[in-house]
Design an enzyme around this catalytic site. Structure first.
Site, PDB file in Angstrom:
ATOM      1  N   ASP A 111       0.848  -1.178   0.000  1.00  0.00           N
ATOM      2  CA  ASP A 111       0.000   0.000   0.000  1.00  0.00           C
ATOM      3  C   ASP A 111       0.894   1.241   0.000  1.00  0.00           C
ATOM      4  O   ASP A 111       2.109   1.140   0.205  1.00  0.00           O
ATOM      5  CB  ASP A 111      -0.912  -0.036   1.232  1.00  0.00           C
ATOM      6  CG  ASP A 111      -1.990   1.037   1.180  1.00  0.00           C
ATOM      7  OD1 ASP A 111      -2.253   1.551   0.076  1.00  0.00           O
ATOM      8  OD2 ASP A 111      -2.561   1.356   2.231  1.00  0.00           O
ATOM      9  N   ASP A 136      -3.219  -2.000   5.801  1.00  0.00           N
ATOM     10  CA  ASP A 136      -3.613  -1.586   7.147  1.00  0.00           C
ATOM     11  C   ASP A 136      -5.121  -1.424   7.305  1.00  0.00           C
ATOM     12  O   ASP A 136      -5.613  -1.304   8.420  1.00  0.00           O
ATOM     13  CB  ASP A 136      -2.928  -0.271   7.526  1.00  0.00           C
ATOM     14  CG  ASP A 136      -3.214   0.844   6.516  1.00  0.00           C
ATOM     15  OD1 ASP A 136      -4.060   0.651   5.625  1.00  0.00           O
ATOM     16  OD2 ASP A 136      -2.584   1.912   6.624  1.00  0.00           O
ATOM     17  N   ASP A 152      -8.095  -4.079   2.917  1.00  0.00           N
ATOM     18  CA  ASP A 152      -6.921  -4.891   2.593  1.00  0.00           C
ATOM     19  C   ASP A 152      -7.043  -6.321   3.107  1.00  0.00           C
ATOM     20  O   ASP A 152      -6.227  -7.176   2.752  1.00  0.00           O
ATOM     21  CB  ASP A 152      -5.657  -4.251   3.199  1.00  0.00           C
ATOM     22  CG  ASP A 152      -5.389  -2.867   2.636  1.00  0.00           C
ATOM     23  OD1 ASP A 152      -5.590  -2.692   1.424  1.00  0.00           O
ATOM     24  OD2 ASP A 152      -4.980  -1.982   3.397  1.00  0.00           O
TER      25      ASP A 152
END
Length: 713
Positions: A149, A452, A456
């Site tokens: 990410d 996070d 996800d």
């Protein structure tokens, strides 16, 4: 407050009413549009596959176990049959064959694997990586693709509003962090009253359409700073509102209480709130991605105004900013549901937030490439923002394939033939993250996914290694992950990969050592009688050798440190056998050397009329202990003192088998004189030298001495 749920006709809808405790009860209504699997969280939960697939190590060890069992059984039956043909007693050969089977199979392998994994997990914890599943330690060493990410992983995650654009004025905001200290600057000077008015109007709407809070610094702690409770982006909007003299959160809650909300999600990409303004007046506040807000279906502004806003949003995104569009409108009714109010609004402007890359982000990605790991950026941000950040940290390549940025819309439309050819994805949703991970796995890559957020979770669960941020990550992400980073630093993943490679190298090193010794014992039993040694070893002697070599020494090999070049070689192919890549050649060569040295010692002792069986016993054990020391990647390291100590302990126990009287009848050994002991101990240097030679005999570029490999680039 007590809650009451009243059913209404729609199967997924209910009215929730809350009775306040004030003297004048305030009735609040909430519309539940979907429940369970039909809700947004339910859809994400449905993507979370609870099944855990075996790790690469588990698959490799299972395959090895099947082959080893078949080969060992065949050889032991052969030894048993040859003994009977030579006229040896049935009972003696049965016990000998069983002892050989025990010796040939490295039964201490589970202990070695468990110790290596546990030590790896302990070292990772010391480097801020908490392992939630022990087998994941080794899998990290196999990682060939790192999907990451952006926000909070490659960037600081501490956002600050730096640029505000409105159709009337453009301003820069000074100040850093979440402290409400700073001012609006227009053309480098403080904004005047008429210039401040549109800025205040825009930032007031962002403060209303906001779920974060700011915690002031503690005056009693000089080094304390303002911190965010909630989303960092929304906290940065609150700090920006304070810099432009907007009313505070308490005043806004009192004068414009929230009466409705359509929260942000990855599909709508915008958030809308409704606020009472007095009487029947309702203020509609909206913020979101420019492409979701700058839409004629949402805004009443003329096409040229929307086009100008889109150009400005693209310009800001290309500079690496995260851009939000802000709009508002007034109504005389309370729409139900809230999403019906997302039309007929007026554009207030754009907000550009900066989230600088972490200082070590570029070096971390460079380390990944040096280790043969392919980094892939998957973010929900604007493509221009993703491109700017990826360029800054050196993620985008120079060629046309690796230099392009693909959006979630391109993936959904099927415009990307090969997802593994792309290095930067923008505006992705949870399903597309899952598709990207699956595409790499289908290609044969071992994937690690960092994240996070709740979105996800599915990709973290589906990846071979899910890595969650511990400091700012959600509980969903942590529960779905195999590894949790307590410092939220991507460099910790690289450190964890190094530990994983160390674990795998140690397991392979033990297998080469243990199986070479077992093979040597079988060869001694097969070849010895052909050379005039009727029964080379007794059953007790075989088991004693196996106990000292596979037990003490073998387990100590699981604690060996990582070789110097562990992170400068490519990851091993996922389909490579655990004793592939040159390991089986080493194994056979070491077995041949140990066999030849041991039989040579036994024949020499027989020619000198010494206790040749005891000499052969000590020679075989000495040669294997020499191999254990020779296979070390760092010969004189102090990081693992247990290995030389275990070799010393094994040598003392070997001497005890010969010179402790009560052990002689049990193991059928005889004490040796200087000549016999010297002949046997001469095999130790032979085993040591052979091990040092075979470390570079195959794949000389492999610093671990366990077989090089080539992985995905």
């Amino acid at each position: 407050s007590p809650l009451t749920i009243r059913k209404i006709p729609s199967p997924h809808t209910a009215i929730i009413t809350a009775q306040g405790e004030r003297r004048n009860p305030l009735l609040k209504h909430g519309l539940v549009a979907a429940t369970g699997a039909a809700s947004a969280l339910g859809r994400i939960a449905a993507l979370l596959d609870e099944r855990r697939e075996p790790t690469p190590l588990q698959r490799r060890l299972a395959a090895l176990g099947r082959v080893l069992a078949a080969v060992t059984l065949a050889l032991c039956v052969l030894v048993f049959a040859l003994g009977l043909v030579r006229g040896l007693p049935l009972g003696t050969m049965a016990v000998t064959a069983i002892s050989l089977a025990v010796a040939a199979v490295p039964e201490s392998l589970p202990a070695v694997v468990t110790l290596a994994l546990a030590l790896g997990a302990r070292r990772m914890a010391a480097r801020h990586a908490l392992v939630r599943r022990l087998p994941a330690v080794e899998t990290l060493g196999s990682v060939s693709v790192l999907a990451t990410d952006k926000t909070g992983t490659l960037t600081e995650g501490r956002m600050v509003v730096q640029h505000v654009w409105t159709p009337r004025v453009t301003a820069e905001l000074s100040g850093v962090g979440y402290e409400p200290d700073g001012e609006a600057l227009v053309a480098g000077r403080p904004a005047e009253a008429d210039e401040l008015e549109p800025l205040t109007e825009l930032l007031t709407v962002t403060a209303l359409c906001n779920d974060a809070t700011l915690r002031p610094a503690d005056d009693r702690r000089p080094d304390d700073r303002w911190t965010a409770l909630g989303d960092p982006m929304e906290a940065a909007l609150l700090a920006a509102a304070a810099k432009t003299r907007c009313p505070g959160p308490a005043e806004l809650a009192a004068t414009r209480p929230r009466i409705g909300e359509a929260p942000f999600d990855s599909l709508r990409r915008r958030m809308t709130t409704l606020h009472r303004t007095g009487g029947d007046g309702v203020l509609v506040c909206m913020k979101g991605a420019p492409e979701a807000v700058l839409d004629p279906a949402v805004l009443l502004d003329p096409p040229d105004a929307l086009a100008a806003a889109r150009r400005e949003a693209a310009r800001l995104a290309a500079r690496g900013y995260r851009v939000l569009a802000v709009a508002s409108g007034a109504r005389n009714d309370i729409p139900s549901p809230v999403t019906t109010a997302e039309s007929g609004l007026a554009l207030l402007g754009l907000v550009a937030l900066s989230d600088p890359p972490k200082p070590h982000a570029a070096a971390t990605l460079a380390s990944c490439r040096a280790a043969g790991i392919t980094p892939v950026l998957i973010t929900g941000d604007h493509p221009a923002t993703a491109r700017a950040v990826a360029s800054h940290i050196g993620l985008l390549g120079d060629d046309e394939t690796e230099g392009r940025v693909v959006t979630g819309a391109d993936v959904a439309a099927g415009r990307v033939a090969d997802l593994t050819s792309v290095r930067v994805f923008a505006r992705t949703d949870p399903q597309q993250k899952l598709d990207i991970v699956e595409a790499w796995r289908a290609r044969g890559a071992v994937t690690a996914m960092t994240g996070d957020g709740v979105n996800d979770g599915p990709a973290l669960r589906r990846a071979d290694i899910g890595v969650a941020m511990g400091a700012r990550g959600t509980e969903v992400a942590r529960q779905a992950a195999d590894l949790v980073l307590t410092d939220d630093e991507p460099s910790t993943v690289v450190a964890a990969v190094e530990e994983g490679r160390r674990v795998y190298d140690n397991i392979r090193r033990f297998l080469v050592y243990g199986m070479a010794g077992g093979a040597a014992e079988i060869l001694v039993m097969l070849i010895g009688p052909l050379l005039g040694l009727p029964l080379p070893l007794r059953a007790g002697q075989i088991l004693w050798i196996n106990l000292l070599t596979h037990g003490l020494t073998g387990v100590a090999m699981g604690a060996e440190p990582a070789p110097p070049g562990a992170m400068h070689r490519p990851p091993r192919p996922p389909d490579q056998h655990i004793i592939g890549g040159g390991a089986w050649q080493r194994l056979l060569l070491l077995a041949a050397v140990v066999t030849a040295a041991s039989l040579g010692a036994g024949l020499a002792a027989q020619a000198l009329d010494l206790a040749w069986q005891s000499v052969l016993f000590l020679a075989l054990l000495s040669a294997q202990l020499g191999v254990a020391l020779g296979l070390r990647s760092r010969l004189l390291t102090k990081e693992n003192p247990f290995l030389p100590l275990s070799v010393l302990a094994s040598a003392l126990l070997a001497a005890a088998a010969l010179y402790v009287p009560f052990l002689n009848p049990i193991l059928e050994t005889e004490p040796l004189g200087w000549a016999g002991a010297g002949i046997a101990l001469a095999c130790a240097p032979a085993g040591f030298v052979a091990a040092r030679v075979v470390r570079t005999a195959f794949h000389p570029g492999d610093p671990a001495g366990t077989g090089g490999s080539s992985g995905l680039r």
